[in-house]
Design an enzyme around this catalytic site. Sequence first.
Site, short mmCIF file in Angstrom:
data_model
loop_
_atom_site.label_atom_id
_atom_site.label_comp_id
_atom_site.label_asym_id
_atom_site.label_seq_id
_atom_site.Cartn_x
_atom_site.Cartn_y
_atom_site.Cartn_z
N LEU A 177 0.81 -1.21 0.00
CA LEU A 177 0.00 0.00 0.00
C LEU A 177 0.85 1.27 0.00
CD1 LEU A 177 -2.76 1.33 0.11
CD2 LEU A 177 -2.78 0.96 2.59
N HIS A 178 0.67 2.10 -1.02
CA HIS A 178 1.44 3.34 -1.13
C HIS A 178 0.78 4.33 -2.07
CE1 HIS A 178 2.74 1.11 -4.74
NE2 HIS A 178 3.15 2.27 -5.24
#
Length: 393
Positions: A218-219
């Site tokens: 997740l980014h």
Amino acid sequence: MASDSKDAEEIETYNYTEAEFIPHVTPWEEDGSKSEVSKFDKAIFERWDCAMANGVFRYNIDHIITRIIPGSKQYVAQLNTLRATERRKPQVITSVYQPFNPKSFNFTWVKSKEVIFNIRKVHSPPANNVCNGDAVIETSINGTSSQEKEEVRHCLVVNVSPMEYGHCLLLPEIDMMRPQVLTQKALEVAIETMLLSKHRGFRLGFNSLCAFASVNHLHFHAYYLDYELIVDHCPVEHLGGKYFEFTALPCPGFALQLHGSTVKQLAREAFKLSSYFHKADIAHNVYINRGLVFGEKRGSGLTTVRLFIWPRKKYIGTKSSDEFNVACIELGGHLPIKEEEGYYKFTEEDVDAIVDAANLRREEYERIKREVIRMGLESATHDDDDDGDTRHS
């Protein structure tokens, strides 16, 4: 975060409160006035410049050149050949549902020298902090402060293959090792990060799996661009509730704004859309930027945080386009181009044709749009603010 003896360096935490949020920024002007910056921006710049001076990046950004492609959309094209050749090879993504794989590269492997700082929302400044410039900074060892041991950690790291000045990755809840699937908390962190900046060209982007995400962890991409984009001012059509439609580019999508809402409400509505797309196996891109309040004309000083989300055709595999890949940044009107020929010859019509290739079939998009309208109208009938946040107007 890597913690061997070579990298066991002190990692700072940027502590902020809601009092630091900047709901409005100086709008884009024709007089060429420079963007203003906040203490948050200055803290990023200082550490990003230090990382560049210390050779953390795979290349510097002196070679990047910019061209505004003539036409009504004013696409901002940037030639960055080194990003195409020097960046880490993207992971092979085969499914919107692809699980996190701890054996593949993920951002917990990032070295301490690549970390800008952790970010943490506090209700009051911590007792043991130091003043570094204008920023309230707390020093920690290996990314965990004494006051943060029980808290989830959000982190900002440099992108070692930068696309523009200040290019970082925002990593919400980094240690939870989530796949590249949005959560409501991640969206809250992203919106609050946007509100800490006073720079009108500060931008955040998210690519889902099968929408050109390079790493399944997740980014968000975060970067500064000193050029106005079409998403900063484009008109939108109201669909229902807080949902709008964006059709200024060949690939249509949906839009939300912070104006008249709260951070939690905006994050909640954006999460409803992204969650619907994920459950329906629909690849999607998100772009968050500063821009005019919906309905305002060019020249208005009334600005807000805009959030765009595009359902789009799935892309299976790794990146392979010779020109540019249609992901969140490109859908916002910013085109990092890989090779010189295209950079110099592209017309607006050429770009439109490439962006159009990301489109879903018209009947599929219309089906999604009907569902979004239903969701918007349903939200409008249950719109209560029980969050305790300050409404932004």
